[in-house]
Scaffold this motif. Structure first.
Motif, short mmCIF file in Angstrom:
data_model
loop_
_atom_site.label_atom_id
_atom_site.label_comp_id
_atom_site.label_asym_id
_atom_site.label_seq_id
_atom_site.Cartn_x
_atom_site.Cartn_y
_atom_site.Cartn_z
N LEU A 71 0.83 -1.21 0.00
CA LEU A 71 0.00 0.00 0.00
C LEU A 71 0.87 1.26 0.00
CD1 LEU A 71 -2.63 -1.24 2.60
CD2 LEU A 71 -3.05 -0.86 0.17
N TRP A 75 1.41 4.32 -3.00
CA TRP A 75 1.31 5.76 -2.78
C TRP A 75 2.61 6.48 -3.15
CZ3 TRP A 75 3.94 9.03 0.67
CH2 TRP A 75 3.47 10.35 0.65
N GLU A 80 -1.53 8.55 -5.41
CA GLU A 80 -2.99 8.42 -5.42
C GLU A 80 -3.50 8.32 -3.98
OE1 GLU A 80 -4.13 5.05 -7.73
OE2 GLU A 80 -3.35 5.87 -9.61
N THR A 81 -4.60 8.98 -3.71
CA THR A 81 -5.17 8.94 -2.37
C THR A 81 -5.91 7.62 -2.15
OG1 THR A 81 -7.19 10.04 -3.12
CG2 THR A 81 -5.42 11.44 -2.25
N ASN A 82 -5.85 7.16 -0.92
CA ASN A 82 -6.54 5.94 -0.50
C ASN A 82 -6.96 6.16 0.94
OD1 ASN A 82 -7.26 3.42 0.55
ND2 ASN A 82 -5.80 2.30 -0.72
N LYS A 83 -8.16 6.66 1.13
CA LYS A 83 -8.61 7.06 2.45
C LYS A 83 -8.64 5.91 3.45
CE LYS A 83 -9.02 11.40 1.52
NZ LYS A 83 -8.03 12.34 2.12
N TRP A 85 -6.66 3.27 3.47
CA TRP A 85 -5.27 3.03 3.87
C TRP A 85 -4.79 4.11 4.83
CZ3 TRP A 85 -0.98 6.04 1.64
CH2 TRP A 85 0.27 5.68 2.19
#
Length: 244
Positions: A71, A75, A80-83, A85
């Motif tokens: 993960l 990033w 890229e955003t991954n809320k 994570w």
């Protein structure tokens, strides 16, 4: 004394990792097998990886890939955003890695790219971050992601009849391929345990460092183990993954 020591999930708990390495009296003669999830949770993920790189220069180390490394790498490479994570410890890693230079980040990316999905030693003991699903064994596993995401292996052994033996027709085929299996990923603290825990031939070394637990080291031959203090106590101003 040449020991083989397996280390459970760390999750950015640099202070606790230093403490447990000291408590285990780790020397250059020891082989260290790290089960993954070095990052995400507490605030010192980059410092953890720097320490692992230092240890690699001093002694034999095996570094496995955890789901949180995959993960973080995504990033670092894409931004890229991954809320989800970020909520589960990624936010702390983002802050930690924002303090590194591009050269330092690339050094860490090279380390993450070098991680192993699993390791089998000369006594047929398997080390893998999470588990595997294929009854024919880990080498036939069709889904690489299972190796660092699976939780069914641990659920299986916890629910097994303790009187089952490998020659029993009901004994799970997955467990017959290796003399022992060492995993992390699923904190034993979620099930009321506080120490490295064994069911069937599977040992789980994740003692909840990301939450309100500790980092653990286990000698795979003697089964003696050492633990840090509660990691959360070393980062009193942080939540880790203990979101309200």
């Amino acid at each position: 004394m040449n020991r083989t020591l397996v280390i459970g999930d760390i999750h950015g708990g640099y202070k606790a990792l230093l403490q447990v390495l000291d408590r285990a009296n780790v020397t250059a003669n020891d082989t260290l097998i790290f089960l993954g999830d070095y990052v995400d949770g507490w605030s010192e993920s980059a410092q953890v990886v720097n320490l692992l790189l230092e240890l690699k220069l001093k002694q034999k180390c095996i570094f496995l890939r955890g789901n949180h490394e995959t993960l973080l790498v995504h990033w670092l490479r894409t931004k890229e955003t991954n809320k989800l994570w970020e909520y589960n410890g990624g936010d702390a890693s983002m802050k930690s890695y924002s303090q590194l230079s591009e050269i330092e980040v690339q050094k860490h990316l090279d380390f993450f790219d070098s991680l192993m999905n699993y390791y089998i030693d000369d006594k047929n003991r398997l080390f893998v971050h999470a588990g595997f699903t294929n009854p024919r064994g880990i080498t036939d596993e069709h889904f690489e992601e299972s190796l660092y995401w699976d939780r069914t292996l641990w659920e299986l052994v916890m629910s097994m009849n303790a009187n089952l033996f490998p020659d029993d027709i009901l004994y799970p085929r997955r467990l017959k391929h290796h003399s022992e299996v060492y995993i992390g990923h699923t904190p034993v603290t979620h099930f009321g345990f506080t120490e490295p825990t064994n069911f069937a031939n599977v040992w789980n070394i994740d003692t909840g460092a990301a939450f309100l637990g500790k980092i653990s080291i286990l000698d795979i031959d003697s089964k003696e183990f050492w633990q840090s203090d509660t990691v959360a106590a070393m980062y009193p101003d942080e939540e880790g993954r203990n979101h309200k």
